[in-house]
Scaffold this active site. Structure first.
Site, short mmCIF file in Angstrom:
data_model
loop_
_atom_site.label_atom_id
_atom_site.label_comp_id
_atom_site.label_asym_id
_atom_site.label_seq_id
_atom_site.Cartn_x
_atom_site.Cartn_y
_atom_site.Cartn_z
CB CYS A 150 -2.83 0.70 -2.74
SG CYS A 150 -2.73 2.43 -3.24
CG ASP A 154 -1.91 1.19 1.19
OD1 ASP A 154 -2.54 1.39 0.13
OD2 ASP A 154 -2.04 1.90 2.20
CB SER A 155 0.43 4.65 -1.28
OG SER A 155 -0.87 4.92 -0.79
CB CYS A 160 -10.75 4.64 0.47
SG CYS A 160 -9.23 5.28 1.23
CG HIS A 169 -7.03 5.68 4.85
ND1 HIS A 169 -6.32 5.14 3.80
CD2 HIS A 169 -6.15 6.38 5.60
CE1 HIS A 169 -5.05 5.50 3.91
NE2 HIS A 169 -4.92 6.26 5.00
CD GLU A 225 -2.77 8.85 5.89
OE1 GLU A 225 -1.97 9.80 5.80
OE2 GLU A 225 -2.67 7.79 5.24
#
Length: 273
Positions: A73, A10-11, A192, A194, A158
């Protein structure tokens, strides 16, 4: 090398939500996670740059003896996976496999919708790529797909503000945005990695008659099925139950953020690509 782990790329940190579900479903395997945090986020970068970064990380994981890699990702899956699968693997690693997170979700989303109207919530890069629209229509041409870009949702997560009162404004804004596109939407995909951390708040703005899908569990089940159908790949993945985490940026920062995605403390290692 003594181990041949399943690689998960993942990034940044979000792919840990996918890895968490994969490990829960397939605990016996060894795993190696790589977060390219030094160059994150990928979303605003060009197609060519995302492809080059992703390929570089894939090649690194190949060098670590990974025979199977999951691009956990959405941006990399949307903008790099096809080139890696079709152009690179036949030349550099024809006996290895790289899989993404978009197709597994697209293959099942139609099973959850009764109205034939589904919504996709994602980053601006994922939404603008139209990858989910194309993949879902290929699998379920009868579905109508709506999209909503949620550019503030990743920063909320984040910055560890995903459970704050301030997060409600941005979450409600985009839930209202996607649902205003059609009153028939009965399935929402969190496109996503997240977004699962926002799930509790998302549910407060979504009616009980709407199904919310997260990628992690779907990808985990798809991987289980893939390994059963491809024993020649499964046999190359070692089963020592080890888990290793790598980052291209600060390990302290990675470990601090990662515990929210992984659910417990981890200790990462730095690599320089």
């Amino acid at each position: 090398m003594s181990t041949a782990p399943i690689g998960i790329f993942d990034s940044g940190y979000g792919g840990l939500t996918v890895m968490k579900e994969i490990v829960k479903n397939l605990p016996e395997y060894d795993y190696l996670y790589l977060g390219d945090n030094a160059r994150a986020p990928y979303g605003g970068r060009s197609f060519d740059t995302i492809y080059q970064y992703t390929r570089q990380c894939v090649e690194y994981l190949f060098d670590q003896n990974c025979h199977l890699i999951i691009l956990a990702c959405n941006t990399a899956s949307a903008k790099a996976l096809r080139n890696i699968q079709q152009k690179d693997l036949p030349n550099i690693a024809p006996d290895r496999r790289v899989l993404g997170v978009i197709r597994p979700t697209a293959e099942v989303i139609g099973r959850y919708s009764k109205t034939g109207h589904v919504g996709v919530l994602g980053t601006s890069g994922t939404v603008n790529s139209n990858s989910y629209v194309m993949e879902i229509r290929q699998q379920f041409p009868e579905l109508t797909v709506y999209q909503e870009a949620c550019p503030m949702w990743v920063p909320l997560v984040e910055n560890q503000e995903y459970d704050s009162d301030g997060a409600d404004y941005f979450i409600q804004q985009h839930i209202d945005g996607i649902l205003s596109q059609s009153p028939k939407i009965d399935t929402l995909l969190l496109a996503c990695t997240h977004y699962p951390l926002l799930l509790d708040k998302i549910k407060t703005y979504v009616g009980d008659d709407i199904t919310i899908l997260s990628q992690g569990e779907i990808v985990a089940k798809s991987l289980d099925d893939y390994l059963q159908r491809h024993p020649e790949i499964a046999e190359k993945c070692t089963t020592g139950r080890s888990k290793k985490f790598l980052t291209t940026d600060s390990t302290d920062d990675f470990d601090d953020h990662a515990k929210f995605f992984w659910g417990k403390e981890i200790a990462s290692e730095f690599i320089d690509l």
